[in-house]
Design an enzyme around this catalytic site. Structure first.
Site, short mmCIF file in Angstrom:
data_model
loop_
_atom_site.label_atom_id
_atom_site.label_comp_id
_atom_site.label_asym_id
_atom_site.label_seq_id
_atom_site.Cartn_x
_atom_site.Cartn_y
_atom_site.Cartn_z
N GLU A 9 0.77 -1.46 -0.23
CA GLU A 9 0.16 0.42 -0.13
C GLU A 9 1.05 1.66 0.02
O GLU A 9 2.02 1.33 0.87
CB GLU A 9 -0.94 -0.07 1.48
CG GLU A 9 -2.02 1.42 1.71
CD GLU A 9 -3.07 1.45 2.13
OE1 GLU A 9 -2.78 0.10 3.02
OE2 GLU A 9 -3.83 2.06 1.81
N ASN A 48 -4.48 5.18 -1.94
CA ASN A 48 -5.29 5.77 -1.46
C ASN A 48 -6.30 6.54 -2.32
O ASN A 48 -5.71 7.96 -2.63
CB ASN A 48 -4.93 5.94 -0.41
CG ASN A 48 -5.36 4.97 0.31
OD1 ASN A 48 -5.99 4.12 0.64
ND2 ASN A 48 -3.57 4.03 0.63
N GLU A 82 -7.21 2.24 -3.74
CA GLU A 82 -8.34 1.46 -2.76
C GLU A 82 -8.96 2.95 -2.22
O GLU A 82 -8.55 4.14 -1.86
CB GLU A 82 -7.24 1.54 -1.31
CG GLU A 82 -6.80 0.34 -0.82
CD GLU A 82 -5.56 0.13 0.08
OE1 GLU A 82 -5.82 0.94 1.37
OE2 GLU A 82 -4.81 -0.76 0.33
N ASP A 116 -11.88 -0.15 0.89
CA ASP A 116 -10.94 0.46 2.11
C ASP A 116 -11.78 0.62 2.94
O ASP A 116 -13.07 0.87 3.36
CB ASP A 116 -9.96 1.56 1.88
CG ASP A 116 -8.72 1.54 2.15
OD1 ASP A 116 -9.14 0.73 4.02
OD2 ASP A 116 -8.19 2.07 2.43
N GLU A 161 -6.57 -5.64 7.10
CA GLU A 161 -4.99 -4.66 7.97
C GLU A 161 -5.18 -4.73 9.24
O GLU A 161 -6.25 -4.75 10.06
CB GLU A 161 -5.59 -2.62 6.90
CG GLU A 161 -6.71 -2.39 7.34
CD GLU A 161 -7.40 -1.20 7.22
OE1 GLU A 161 -6.46 -0.86 6.31
OE2 GLU A 161 -7.59 -0.88 8.19
P1 C2E Z 1 -5.88 2.83 5.45
O1 C2E Z 1 -6.27 3.84 3.82
O2 C2E Z 1 -7.05 2.75 6.29
O3 C2E Z 1 -4.31 2.93 5.71
C1 C2E Z 1 -3.92 2.21 6.72
C2 C2E Z 1 -3.77 2.95 7.77
O4 C2E Z 1 -3.23 2.27 9.02
C3 C2E Z 1 -2.09 3.94 7.81
O5 C2E Z 1 -1.57 4.42 8.30
C4 C2E Z 1 -1.31 2.03 8.19
O6 C2E Z 1 0.59 3.17 8.24
C5 C2E Z 1 -1.96 2.07 8.91
N1 C2E Z 1 -1.13 0.38 9.80
C6 C2E Z 1 -1.40 -0.66 8.99
N2 C2E Z 1 -0.33 -1.48 9.81
C7 C2E Z 1 -1.44 -1.13 10.78
C8 C2E Z 1 -1.35 -1.94 12.21
O7 C2E Z 1 -1.01 -2.80 12.36
N3 C2E Z 1 -1.26 -1.05 13.38
C9 C2E Z 1 -2.32 -0.35 12.88
N4 C2E Z 1 -2.50 0.29 14.55
N5 C2E Z 1 -1.89 0.57 12.22
C10 C2E Z 1 -1.27 -0.17 11.04
P2 C2E Z 1 -1.05 6.36 7.81
O8 C2E Z 1 -0.34 5.63 7.06
O9 C2E Z 1 -1.08 7.07 8.54
O10 C2E Z 1 -2.84 6.39 7.24
C11 C2E Z 1 -3.70 6.50 7.13
C12 C2E Z 1 -4.88 7.57 6.36
O11 C2E Z 1 -4.75 8.06 5.53
C13 C2E Z 1 -5.13 5.87 5.80
O12 C2E Z 1 -6.12 5.06 6.11
C14 C2E Z 1 -5.84 6.57 4.33
O13 C2E Z 1 -7.31 6.23 4.23
C15 C2E Z 1 -5.50 8.06 4.49
N6 C2E Z 1 -4.02 8.14 3.33
C16 C2E Z 1 -3.06 7.57 3.47
N7 C2E Z 1 -1.61 8.12 2.24
C17 C2E Z 1 -3.25 8.50 1.65
C18 C2E Z 1 -3.07 9.79 0.10
O14 C2E Z 1 -1.96 10.00 -0.67
N8 C2E Z 1 -4.47 9.51 -0.10
C19 C2E Z 1 -5.56 9.60 0.71
N9 C2E Z 1 -6.78 10.21 0.02
N10 C2E Z 1 -5.45 9.07 1.44
C20 C2E Z 1 -4.34 8.86 1.83
MG MG Z 2 -6.25 2.39 1.77
MG MG Z 3 -8.06 1.16 5.73
MG MG Z 4 -8.66 2.28 8.04
#
Ligand code: C2E
Ligand code: MG
Ligand code: MG
Ligand code: MG
Length: 279
Positions: A59, A117, A149, A179, A236
Site C-alpha cells: 500500500e 488511496n 483503495e 477500504d 489491515e
Molecule cells: P488506510 O488507507 O486505512 O491505511 C492504513 C493505515 O493503517 C496507515 O496509516 C497504516 O500506516 C496504518 N497501519 C498499518 N498497519 C497497522 C497496524 O498493524 N496497526 C496500526 N495501528 N496501524 C497500522 P497512515 O499511513 O497513517 O494513513 C492513514 C490514512 O490516511 C489511510 O488509512 C488513508 O485513508 C489515508 N491516506 C494515506 N495516504 C493517502 C493518500 O495518498 N491519499 C488519500 N486520499 N488518503 C491517504
Molecule cells: Mg488504504
Molecule cells: Mg484501510
Molecule cells: Mg483505516
C-alpha cells in the site's frame, strides 16, 4: 536532514506526536507550500498472501517530509486537502510515485501490485478516470498493477459521476478495493453498486480479534462475504502472530500490518522483497 529522514525506516523515525513542538495539524497554506516544495513522499507497506507468506503488493501511504518537523503522517493534512478540494493534487503525486516504484520493482523482477488511496468524494470530475489511466500508462505501467483503495469519508453527493469514474477505472483494468470496510460511510451499499475486486477489513475489527468472540464472527463473515462475491479479502492492522494465524485458518487471502512490516521507503521495500522468506 531531509535526505537523512527519507532514507530511514519509519520505525526509527520520530512520530510527529512525540515532540511537543510538532503541530497536530497544519494549515492549508502550509500544506500547499510543502507540496510546491516536493515534500510529499510515498511510503510502502507490504501486503502478504496468508497461505504462502509471499508478498503480493504494497500500500502506498503519503508522508510529508517536513523540513522542521520530520515525517508527518496523513492525519495532519488529508482533511485539509479534502475540504479545500485539493486532494486530487495528492492523488496524482502518489499515482506518479506508485507508477515509478512499480517500474523499478518490475526491473528488479518483482511483480507487485501497488495500492493507492483515493477518497470517493473526490471522484466527481468525470475526466478523472482517463487522467488517472494516462498517468499510469505514460509511466509504462499496465493499470492491472495498480489497485485503487477507495475510502468514503463523507456522504457521497455526486453519486452518478463517482460511479461512472469507478466503472471506467475498473474497465481500464485497475483493481478497486473497498477500504476500511465496516466503518464510517464504507457500507454494504457500495458493494452492490461498484465492481470491486478487493474488500479490506478495517483494522478496528482486526486488532486482537483472535481473542474476541464477536470480532471473530465479524471478520469471518467479511471473509465469507468477499469470497461469495468472488473478490479478495485483505485484513489491515495485523499486529500479532496470533492474528496472522487466525486469519490464515479462517481463509483470509492477504494480510497487512505491523506484524509484517511498518510503512517504509522504496529502497527498504526493494530490500524487503529480496530478503523476504515465507512467514
Ligand atoms: P488506510 O488507507 O486505512 O491505511 C492504513 C493505515 O493503517 C496507515 O496509516 C497504516 O500506516 C496504518 N497501519 C498499518 N498497519 C497497522 C497496524 O498493524 N496497526 C496500526 N495501528 N496501524 C497500522 P497512515 O499511513 O497513517 O494513513 C492513514 C490514512 O490516511 C489511510 O488509512 C488513508 O485513508 C489515508 N491516506 C494515506 N495516504 C493517502 C493518500 O495518498 N491519499 C488519500 N486520499 N488518503 C491517504
Ligand atoms: Mg488504504
Ligand atoms: Mg484501510
Ligand atoms: Mg483505516
Amino acid at each position: 536532514r531531509l535526505q537523512a529522514l527519507i532514507g530511514q525506516h519509519e520505525s526509527v523515525c520520530p512520530k510527529p506526536t512525540a515532540t511537543s513542538t510538532t503541530p497536530s495539524s497544519f494549515t492549508f497554506e502550509e500544506i500547499m507550500d510543502g507540496s510546491r516544495h516536493d515534500q510529499f513522499e510515498a511510503f510502502f507497506q507490504p501486503k502478504l498472501e496468508l497461505s504462502t507468506g509471499r508478498i503480493t503488493g504494497a500500500e502506498v501511504l503519503a508522508r510529508w517530509i517536513h523540513p522542521n518537523h520530520g515525517v508527518i503522517a496523513p492525519y495532519a493534512f488529508i482533511d485539509q486537502l479534502e475540504q479545500s478540494g485539493k486532494i486530487n493534487d495528492l492523488t496524482f503525486i502518489m499515482l506518479e510515485k506508485a507508477a515509478a516504484a512499480c517500474r523499478q520493482l518490475l526491473q528488479r523482477g518483482q511483480t507487485l501490485s501497488l495500492s493507492v488511496n483515493i477518497s470517493l468524494t473526490s471522484l466527481t470530475d468525470t475526466t478523472l478516470a482517463s487522467r488517472i489511466t494516462q498517468v499510469i500508462r505514460n509511466a509504462g505501467i499496465d493499470p492491472r498493477h495498480i489497485i485503487l483503495e477507495v475510502t468514503e469519508n463523507a456522504a457521497m453527493t455526486d453519486v452518478a459521476h463517482v460511479l461512472e469514474n469507478l466503472a471506467r477505472l475498473r474497465m481500464y483494468g485497475f483493481g478497486l478495493s473497498i477500504d476500511d470496510y465496516g466503518t464510517g460511510y464504507s457500507s454494504m451499499q457500495q458493494i452492490t453498486r461498484i465492481a470491486f475486486s478487493e474488500l479490506k477489513i478495517d483494522k478496528a475489527f482486526v486488532k486482537g480479534f483472535a481473542e474476541n468472540g464477536p470480532l471473530r464472527i465479524i471478520v469471518q463473515s467479511s471473509i465469507d462475504m468477499a469470497h461469495k462475491l468472488r473478490i479478495k479479502c485483505v485484513a489491515e492492522g495485523v499486529e500479532t502472530e496470533q492474528d496472522w494465524d487466525a486469519l490464515k485458518s479462517m481463509g483470509c487471502d492477504v494480510a497487512q500490518g505491523y506484524f509484517i512490516a511498518k510503512p517504509m521507503d522504496l529502497a527498504s521495500l526493494c530490500d524487503f522483497c529480496e530478503r523476504k522468506v515465507a512467514l
